[in-house]
Design a protein around this motif. Structure first.
Motif, PDB file in Angstrom:
ATOM      1  N   SER A   8      -5.397  -0.736   5.929  1.00 16.94           N
ATOM      2  CA  SER A   8      -6.104  -1.502   4.901  1.00 16.94           C
ATOM      3  C   SER A   8      -6.329  -2.945   5.329  1.00 16.94           C
ATOM      4  O   SER A   8      -7.363  -3.552   4.994  1.00 16.94           O
ATOM      5  CB  SER A   8      -5.336  -1.454   3.581  1.00 16.94           C
ATOM      6  OG  SER A   8      -4.051  -2.024   3.722  1.00 16.94           O
TER       7      SER A   8
ATOM      8  N   GLN B   6     -16.965   2.628  -6.600  1.00 13.76           N
ATOM      9  CA  GLN B   6     -16.764   1.425  -7.404  1.00 13.76           C
ATOM     10  C   GLN B   6     -18.041   0.648  -7.696  1.00 13.76           C
ATOM     11  O   GLN B   6     -18.126  -0.058  -8.708  1.00 13.76           O
ATOM     12  CB  GLN B   6     -15.753   0.506  -6.709  1.00 13.76           C
ATOM     13  CG  GLN B   6     -14.370   1.127  -6.565  1.00 13.76           C
ATOM     14  CD  GLN B   6     -13.388   0.221  -5.858  1.00 13.76           C
ATOM     15  OE1 GLN B   6     -13.434  -0.994  -6.003  1.00 13.76           O
ATOM     16  NE2 GLN B   6     -12.477   0.808  -5.080  1.00 13.76           N
TER      17      GLN B   6
ATOM     18  N   ASP C 264     -13.791  -8.800  -4.178  1.00 12.44           N
ATOM     19  CA  ASP C 264     -13.855  -7.353  -4.417  1.00 12.44           C
ATOM     20  C   ASP C 264     -13.182  -6.531  -3.324  1.00 12.44           C
ATOM     21  O   ASP C 264     -12.967  -5.319  -3.492  1.00 12.44           O
ATOM     22  CB  ASP C 264     -15.321  -6.898  -4.526  1.00 12.44           C
ATOM     23  CG  ASP C 264     -16.057  -7.537  -5.677  1.00 12.44           C
ATOM     24  OD1 ASP C 264     -15.480  -7.587  -6.782  1.00 12.44           O
ATOM     25  OD2 ASP C 264     -17.214  -7.982  -5.487  1.00 12.44           O
TER      26      ASP C 264
ATOM     27  N   ASP D  63     -10.148  -6.338  -1.843  1.00 16.10           N
ATOM     28  CA  ASP D  63      -8.831  -5.703  -1.987  1.00 16.10           C
ATOM     29  C   ASP D  63      -8.941  -4.352  -2.686  1.00 16.10           C
ATOM     30  O   ASP D  63      -8.282  -3.379  -2.292  1.00 16.10           O
ATOM     31  CB  ASP D  63      -7.886  -6.618  -2.759  1.00 16.10           C
ATOM     32  CG  ASP D  63      -7.379  -7.794  -1.923  1.00 16.10           C
ATOM     33  OD1 ASP D  63      -7.435  -7.697  -0.677  1.00 16.10           O
ATOM     34  OD2 ASP D  63      -6.949  -8.797  -2.514  1.00 16.10           O
ATOM     35  N   ALA D  64      -9.768  -4.290  -3.717  1.00 12.79           N
ATOM     36  CA  ALA D  64      -9.949  -3.023  -4.432  1.00 12.79           C
ATOM     37  C   ALA D  64     -10.645  -1.988  -3.555  1.00 12.79           C
ATOM     38  O   ALA D  64     -10.372  -0.779  -3.656  1.00 12.79           O
ATOM     39  CB  ALA D  64     -10.744  -3.255  -5.709  1.00 12.79           C
TER      40      ALA D  64
ATOM     41  N   ALA E 180     -15.312   4.098  -1.197  1.00 12.97           N
ATOM     42  CA  ALA E 180     -14.982   3.178  -2.289  1.00 12.97           C
ATOM     43  C   ALA E 180     -16.198   2.383  -2.744  1.00 12.97           C
ATOM     44  O   ALA E 180     -16.318   2.046  -3.931  1.00 12.97           O
ATOM     45  CB  ALA E 180     -13.861   2.236  -1.856  1.00 12.97           C
TER      46      ALA E 180
ATOM     47  N   GLU F  19      -7.980  -0.551  -1.127  1.00 14.11           N
ATOM     48  CA  GLU F  19      -6.780  -0.001  -1.759  1.00 14.11           C
ATOM     49  C   GLU F  19      -6.609   1.498  -1.536  1.00 14.11           C
ATOM     50  O   GLU F  19      -5.482   1.980  -1.301  1.00 14.11           O
ATOM     51  CB  GLU F  19      -6.796  -0.326  -3.258  1.00 14.11           C
ATOM     52  CG  GLU F  19      -5.583   0.155  -4.034  1.00 14.11           C
ATOM     53  CD  GLU F  19      -5.698   1.598  -4.518  1.00 14.11           C
ATOM     54  OE1 GLU F  19      -4.653   2.244  -4.716  1.00 14.11           O
ATOM     55  OE2 GLU F  19      -6.853   2.074  -4.684  1.00 14.11           O
TER      56      GLU F  19
ATOM     57  N   LYS G 204     -10.059  -4.535   5.687  1.00 12.52           N
ATOM     58  CA  LYS G 204     -10.499  -5.741   4.975  1.00 12.52           C
ATOM     59  C   LYS G 204     -11.130  -6.733   5.936  1.00 12.52           C
ATOM     60  O   LYS G 204     -12.155  -7.367   5.621  1.00 12.52           O
ATOM     61  CB  LYS G 204      -9.325  -6.392   4.247  1.00 12.52           C
ATOM     62  CG  LYS G 204      -9.742  -7.589   3.392  1.00 12.52           C
ATOM     63  CD  LYS G 204      -8.582  -8.138   2.576  1.00 12.52           C
ATOM     64  CE  LYS G 204      -9.046  -9.344   1.753  1.00 12.52           C
ATOM     65  NZ  LYS G 204      -7.924  -9.895   0.916  1.00 12.52           N
TER      66      LYS G 204
ATOM     67  N   HIS H 112     -12.728   6.607 -10.690  1.00 15.47           N
ATOM     68  CA  HIS H 112     -13.510   5.865  -9.689  1.00 15.47           C
ATOM     69  C   HIS H 112     -13.081   6.226  -8.265  1.00 15.47           C
ATOM     70  O   HIS H 112     -12.861   5.361  -7.429  1.00 15.47           O
ATOM     71  CB  HIS H 112     -13.388   4.355  -9.921  1.00 15.47           C
ATOM     72  CG  HIS H 112     -13.853   3.912 -11.269  1.00 15.47           C
ATOM     73  ND1 HIS H 112     -15.184   3.949 -11.638  1.00 15.47           N
ATOM     74  CD2 HIS H 112     -13.174   3.442 -12.333  1.00 15.47           C
ATOM     75  CE1 HIS H 112     -15.303   3.510 -12.883  1.00 15.47           C
ATOM     76  NE2 HIS H 112     -14.093   3.207 -13.333  1.00 15.47           N
TER      77      HIS H 112
END
Length: 383
Positions: free
Chosen positions: A372, A273, A349, A351-352, A269, A355, A376, A155
């Protein structure tokens, strides 16, 4: 203006019927692999034009490149290239097909695990030559040295750059874009617009040539983008959008100026994802970056609002805010959503999604100050 070194070696052949020039652009005696996507080129006449132009060459085909090209698919093409001793690659498609072809060209000769090109910045020492028949105005990949590849098993979506993957030539016939679905056309307009923004909307360094060039491109994309869905077969609209998209990311306007690219990196991402189209991720994230970094980007935000959207009234802060709102309105006009919640993405969702920034060690933005935690906070603005 900052110091720079610049070279763009891509030969562009632009205009009606230009695919017929293909045979004159290829090295004589080449064994050519034609790389394409889902097969639409076999329905809209492009495949027939390419086949006719290649009738005197020994050719192979590799179809099935995804909208976000997958590493796994590219590696199957690498096997074909090695097995048949192919010596030239021809990408017939949009940015995804071109990016895949660049990776195939690089992975063919790479010593070690080709995924290292993307995940570890592996140095490309040799690559197969490649050319392009462009079918979608969007990414500018037809005239640059970069590509983005996804790996389904982990992913991940990552990019790489190398001067060895500049195409030898790019054929641009605006007529081949007439039959594209509205979604792809709208995505292409937004994608190319944001490519300019990523190189323009930073802080001034008195680079007048780059600024005026970028503003001209943005004005063209906005003006023609507002027309194209209602006039899909207008050659002049398509020609201006195609050439603007190429110039948006062919390295010219980014010389000697600070660049951002945080919206792109953060957007990877979302694609990897959640499967969002590339342009969809940008339309969601860019307004958040503009809002969060409004003070740092104020001078360019105000100028962009005035030149591109005609915003001349209000205080400096009000004009900057209106510029952000006008940009988001343009994305809505093109039919793109601009909120994470529009795609069912929730705060849990986030945080992923951020990452990869830590794992890859990225410091994003023109100041390198988006880590990061900041990313966020930007994404929270887009829920």
């Amino acid at each position: 203006m900052n110091n720079f070194e610049f070279c763009n070696p891509v030969k562009v052949v632009f205009g009606k019927g230009s695919i017929a020039r293909l045979s004159a652009l290829l090295p004589e005696g080449s064994k050519v692999l034609v790389v394409y996507g889902g097969g639409s080129i076999k329905k809209n006449g492009i495949y027939e034009q390419v086949t006719a132009a290649l009738k005197d060459f020994h050719t192979y085909e590799f179809g099935g490149i995804e909208a976000n090209p997958r590493y796994e698919t590219c590696m199957k093409a690498v096997e074909l290239v090695k097995g048949e001793n192919i010596d030239f690659l021809l990408a017939v498609g949009g940015g995804s097909v071109i990016d895949a072809t660049k990776f195939i060209a690089s992975a063919t000769f790479f010593e070690g695990d080709p995924w290292d090109i993307l995940s570890k910045g592996g140095v490309i020492k040799k690559a197969l030559p490649l050319g392009v028949v462009l079918t979608l105005a969007a990414t500018g990949s037809e005239m640059n040295e970069r590509a983005v590849i996804s790996r389904e098993s982990v992913h991940e979506k990552l990019n790489f750059m190398s001067p060895l993957v500049f195409p030898k030539f790019a054929i641009l016939d605006p007529q081949v874009t007439y039959s594209l679905p509205e979604r792809q056309v709208a995505n292409g307009v937004v994608d190319s617009f944001i490519h300019v923004v990523e190189q323009y909307l930073t802080y001034p360094v008195n680079a007048k040539v780059q600024d005026y060039f970028a503003e001209g491109l943005m004005k063209t994309i906005v003006e023609e983008g507002r027309k194209v869905l209602q006039n899909p077969n207008d050659y002049d609209i398509r020609a201006n959008l195609m050439w603007a998209a190429t110039n948006a990311l062919n390295c010219w306007i980014g010389q000697g100026v600070p660049q951002d690219w945080s919206s792109h990196r953060m957007g990877y991402a979302l694609t990897a994802q959640f499967g969002l189209d590339h342009a969809q991720t940008l339309a969601v994230i860019l307004p958040g970056v503009m809002t969060y970094m409004r003070k740092e980007k104020a001078a360019k935000l105000i100028r962009m609002g005035e030149v591109i959207f005609g915003i001349t009234e209000g205080s400096a802060d009000e004009k900057a805010q209106k510029s952000i709102e006008a940009t988001e309105d343009f994305f809505h006009f093109m039919g793109l959503k601009t909120r994470l919640s529009d795609y069912g993405i929730k705060e849990s969702d986030l945080d992923a999604l951020v990452e990869p920034i830590d794992r890859m060690g990225w410091k994003l933005g023109e100041y390198g100050n988006i880590n990061s935690k900041v990313a966020k906070e930007i994404l929270l603005l887009r829920l």
